[in-house]
Enzyme design. Structure first.
Site, PDB file in Angstrom:
ATOM      1  N   SER A   1       0.816  -1.225   0.000  1.00  0.00           N
ATOM      2  CA  SER A   1       0.000   0.000   0.000  1.00  0.00           C
ATOM      3  C   SER A   1       0.843   1.266   0.000  1.00  0.00           C
ATOM      4  O   SER A   1       0.531   2.234  -0.692  1.00  0.00           O
ATOM      5  CB  SER A   1      -0.940   0.003   1.209  1.00  0.00           C
ATOM      6  OG  SER A   1      -1.779  -1.124   1.145  1.00  0.00           O
TER       7      SER A   1
ATOM      8  N   HIS B   1       7.734  -4.288   5.211  1.00  0.00           N
ATOM      9  CA  HIS B   1       8.136  -3.445   6.348  1.00  0.00           C
ATOM     10  C   HIS B   1       9.636  -3.540   6.625  1.00  0.00           C
ATOM     11  O   HIS B   1      10.219  -2.647   7.239  1.00  0.00           O
ATOM     12  CB  HIS B   1       7.384  -3.874   7.611  1.00  0.00           C
ATOM     13  CG  HIS B   1       5.925  -3.561   7.558  1.00  0.00           C
ATOM     14  ND1 HIS B   1       5.408  -2.369   7.986  1.00  0.00           N
ATOM     15  CD2 HIS B   1       4.873  -4.285   7.099  1.00  0.00           C
ATOM     16  CE1 HIS B   1       4.101  -2.369   7.805  1.00  0.00           C
ATOM     17  NE2 HIS B   1       3.753  -3.516   7.261  1.00  0.00           N
TER      18      HIS B   1
ATOM     19  N   ASP C   1       2.871 -10.782   5.543  1.00  0.00           N
ATOM     20  CA  ASP C   1       3.504 -10.537   4.241  1.00  0.00           C
ATOM     21  C   ASP C   1       4.242 -11.786   3.764  1.00  0.00           C
ATOM     22  O   ASP C   1       4.824 -11.804   2.682  1.00  0.00           O
ATOM     23  CB  ASP C   1       4.465  -9.351   4.340  1.00  0.00           C
ATOM     24  CG  ASP C   1       3.736  -8.101   4.823  1.00  0.00           C
ATOM     25  OD1 ASP C   1       2.578  -7.918   4.409  1.00  0.00           O
ATOM     26  OD2 ASP C   1       4.309  -7.336   5.614  1.00  0.00           O
TER      27      ASP C   1
ATOM     28  N   ARG D   1       3.753  -9.343  15.352  1.00  0.00           N
ATOM     29  CA  ARG D   1       3.574  -7.959  14.873  1.00  0.00           C
ATOM     30  C   ARG D   1       2.257  -7.343  15.347  1.00  0.00           C
ATOM     31  O   ARG D   1       2.120  -6.125  15.418  1.00  0.00           O
ATOM     32  CB  ARG D   1       3.678  -7.892  13.344  1.00  0.00           C
ATOM     33  CG  ARG D   1       2.685  -8.742  12.606  1.00  0.00           C
ATOM     34  CD  ARG D   1       2.888  -8.710  11.109  1.00  0.00           C
ATOM     35  NE  ARG D   1       2.284  -7.515  10.525  1.00  0.00           N
ATOM     36  CZ  ARG D   1       2.432  -7.149   9.257  1.00  0.00           C
ATOM     37  NH1 ARG D   1       3.188  -7.861   8.444  1.00  0.00           N
ATOM     38  NH2 ARG D   1       1.850  -6.071   8.789  1.00  0.00           N
TER      39      ARG D   1
ATOM     40  N   ASP E   1       4.614   3.332   8.994  1.00  0.00           N
ATOM     41  CA  ASP E   1       3.319   3.371   9.683  1.00  0.00           C
ATOM     42  C   ASP E   1       3.207   2.432  10.876  1.00  0.00           C
ATOM     43  O   ASP E   1       2.614   2.784  11.884  1.00  0.00           O
ATOM     44  CB  ASP E   1       2.148   3.176   8.702  1.00  0.00           C
ATOM     45  CG  ASP E   1       2.218   1.877   7.931  1.00  0.00           C
ATOM     46  OD1 ASP E   1       3.298   1.258   7.887  1.00  0.00           O
ATOM     47  OD2 ASP E   1       1.189   1.466   7.353  1.00  0.00           O
TER      48      ASP E   1
ATOM     49  N   HIS F   1      -2.217  -2.682  -5.248  1.00  0.00           N
ATOM     50  CA  HIS F   1      -1.506  -3.969  -5.331  1.00  0.00           C
ATOM     51  C   HIS F   1      -2.557  -5.065  -5.244  1.00  0.00           C
ATOM     52  O   HIS F   1      -3.726  -4.788  -4.956  1.00  0.00           O
ATOM     53  CB  HIS F   1      -0.493  -4.123  -4.176  1.00  0.00           C
ATOM     54  CG  HIS F   1      -1.122  -3.989  -2.821  1.00  0.00           C
ATOM     55  ND1 HIS F   1      -1.860  -4.995  -2.236  1.00  0.00           N
ATOM     56  CD2 HIS F   1      -1.166  -2.944  -1.950  1.00  0.00           C
ATOM     57  CE1 HIS F   1      -2.315  -4.584  -1.058  1.00  0.00           C
ATOM     58  NE2 HIS F   1      -1.916  -3.338  -0.865  1.00  0.00           N
TER      59      HIS F   1
END
Length: 512
Positions: free
Chosen positions: A62, A123, A154, A185, A262, A442
């Site tokens: 994103s 990330h 991911d 996470r 983020d 995406h």
């Protein structure tokens, strides 16, 4: 006078793939999108790899998607930038990283390397951790500890063991480092001010309190035994002889090796900000280095790779031409249609209104696949009636956020919800004689089963994304295939503006 708005609707995580039982996009009943795809010019855009400034074959995400769309050029991503620096050797001369090494070496304190342990490349990247371990070895830092944040989003949901083994092997090869804590996470990388989660990660990192395990491997095994996949591993302290291997103490050095901001901000604030109010904790005096700039307002941190500046992004350029614009999304994607879309600039442009609709407070979004799409739509329709805006940027978070849960039925419902909203918005734009471009940043929801294992597939994809041009004057015209960077120039032509030289993307509207 009625404005003819030029609107971009980003269906986050909506890619193109063949029909399958794991393709929520084709499984969903979406009469509105189907009709628009059939009636109006459509094409396909590349949203991954080199086309968006990522390494070849790397899935899009994103942040990267919105940066490329908003800047109208291929933006060299931090992943590629840092990987290249390691390969070139410049990495080992980086002043901020060196500062952390020198502090630990000079004072005999510890160097803590914390970040997402994964090769997802969204990330962080595990090869950047290798670079840091090699740097520490080169600088003769003795006490080096890794605080592993587990992924499972991911990358496959239960691939954590493989990354722990990889890290153990890496540390053995380089000759430095021990894993001190392991946290999912969900806790260490929250981005929605859920401080009760962040506090658990903080307690493990700084206080050495939480679940305990005699090794990182045991921590993961224990979590799987409790039916918790990588993302949800409870913050766990790895112990030696019953004591924490290491926790972050006054005077230590910390390098946070995530490069995407983020989900790195909250834990960074919790550790560093003096005025932090999320939960009770002591303020430590640390040499704290972040791989990239997570937020300009962060206190007491050094940045290894400062932002590249992008001028004449779509928002800035349209603003300079005296036009009004609206950015609208729910919480989960608000930063994407503002900060990332504006090339990493937090402040809005003159004439740029922003509206965030709160995302629902649920543990995971398969429990509410509609998310806040209806509320976003209602707000937008009201604002379109004000005839204030020349340009509108909207993001629907559903296909991506629900796609990440791996629950196909929920993702189907998410897309059906978005389809309802698309129908209402398209009607309104056509009624105002404006034009609507529909695309995605995406892929995700079109591939939710890993057919090699039969397990849920929760990551993004490298698939192309749709590009549709909905307007009353598309007769005799078509859209060329392209990349995300081509969207802004295409929109500018519809706004009757010249494309600035900084934008290297192309206008995709051509005569048949």
């Amino acid at each position: 006078m009625s404005k003819k708005p030029v609107m971009l609707m980003i269906l986050d995580g909506f890619g193109i793939a063949p029909k399958s039982e794991g393709n929520a996009v084709t499984l969903a009943k979406k009469p509105n999108l189907d009709k628009l795809f059939e009636k109006y010019p459509t094409s396909q855009l590349q949203a991954s790899g080199l086309a968006v400034g990522l390494p070849e074959g790397q899935m899009g995400n994103s942040e990267v998607g919105h940066l490329n769309i908003g800047s109208g050029r291929i933006v060299y991503q931090e992943l590629t930038r840092i990987t290249k620096a390691i390969a070139d050797g410049d990495f080992f001369e980086n002043e901020s990283l060196k500062l952390a090494m020198t502090n630990a070496k000079k004072t005999g304190s510890s160097l803590h390397l914390m970040g997402l342990l994964s090769d997802g490349g969204v990330h962080s990247h595990i090869e950047h951790l290798r670079g840091l371990l090699e740097f520490a070895k080169k600088e003769e830092v003795q006490n080096v500890y890794v605080h592993a944040f587990m992924d499972g989003r991911d990358v496959p949901p239960s691939s954590g063991q493989e990354f722990i083994e990889k890290t153990e092997k890496m540390m053995a090869e380089v000759g430095v480092g021990k894993i001190a804590t392991v946290s999912g996470r969900y806790y260490a990388m929250d981005r929605d001010n859920r401080w009760e989660r962040v506090e658990l990660a903080y307690n493990a990192l700084v206080l050495g309190k939480g679940e305990t395990a005699s090794s990182a491997t045991q921590a993961i095994e224990k979590s799987y035994h409790d039916n918790k996949t990588d993302e949800f591993v409870l913050p766990t302290v790895v112990t030696e002889n019953g004591n924490p291997t290491a926790n972050i103490k006054n005077g230590d050095s910390v390098i946070f090796f995530n490069f995407r901001p983020d989900r790195a901000r909250e834990i960074t604030r919790a550790i560093n900000d003096k005025e932090f109010a999320g939960f009770k904790r002591e303020t430590l005096d640390l040499t704290f280095v972040t791989m990239t700039q997570y937020d300009k307002t962060l206190e007491r941190v050094n940045v290894a790779y400062t932002p590249q500046t992008l001028s004449n992004t779509l928002g800035e350029y349209v603003s300079n031409k005296g036009l009004n614009q609206l950015r609208i999304a729910e919480t989960e994607k608000y930063a994407h249609v503002t900060f990332f879309f504006n090339g990493g600039v937090e402040k809005e442009n003159p004439g740029e209104d922003r509206k965030v609709i709160p995302s629902p407070k649920v543990a995971t979004y398969d429990l509410k696949p509609e998310m806040s799409a209806y509320e976003v739509t209602d707000e937008l329709l009201n604002r379109l009636d004000s005839d204030k805006y020349d340009m509108v940027i909207l993001n629907f978070a559903n296909p991506d956020m629900v796609g990440h849960t791996g629950v196909v039925e929920a993702a189907v419902k998410a897309i059906e919800t978005v389809d309802e909203c698309v129908g209402k918005i398209a009607d309104k734009i056509l009624e105002k004689n404006g034009c609507l471009f529909i695309t995605a940043d995406h892929g995700n929801a079109e591939t939710m089963i890993d057919f090699s294992t039969g397990n849920p597939y929760t990551a993004h994809t490298t698939h192309e994304v749709p590009f549709v041009w909905v307007a009353n004057d598309t007769e005799g015209k078509k859209l060329s295939n392209g990349k995300l960077a081509d969207i802004a120039p295409t929109m500018l032509v519809q706004l009757g503006l010249e494309v600035p030289t900084e934008m290297t993307g192309e206008n995709l509207i051509v005569n048949k």
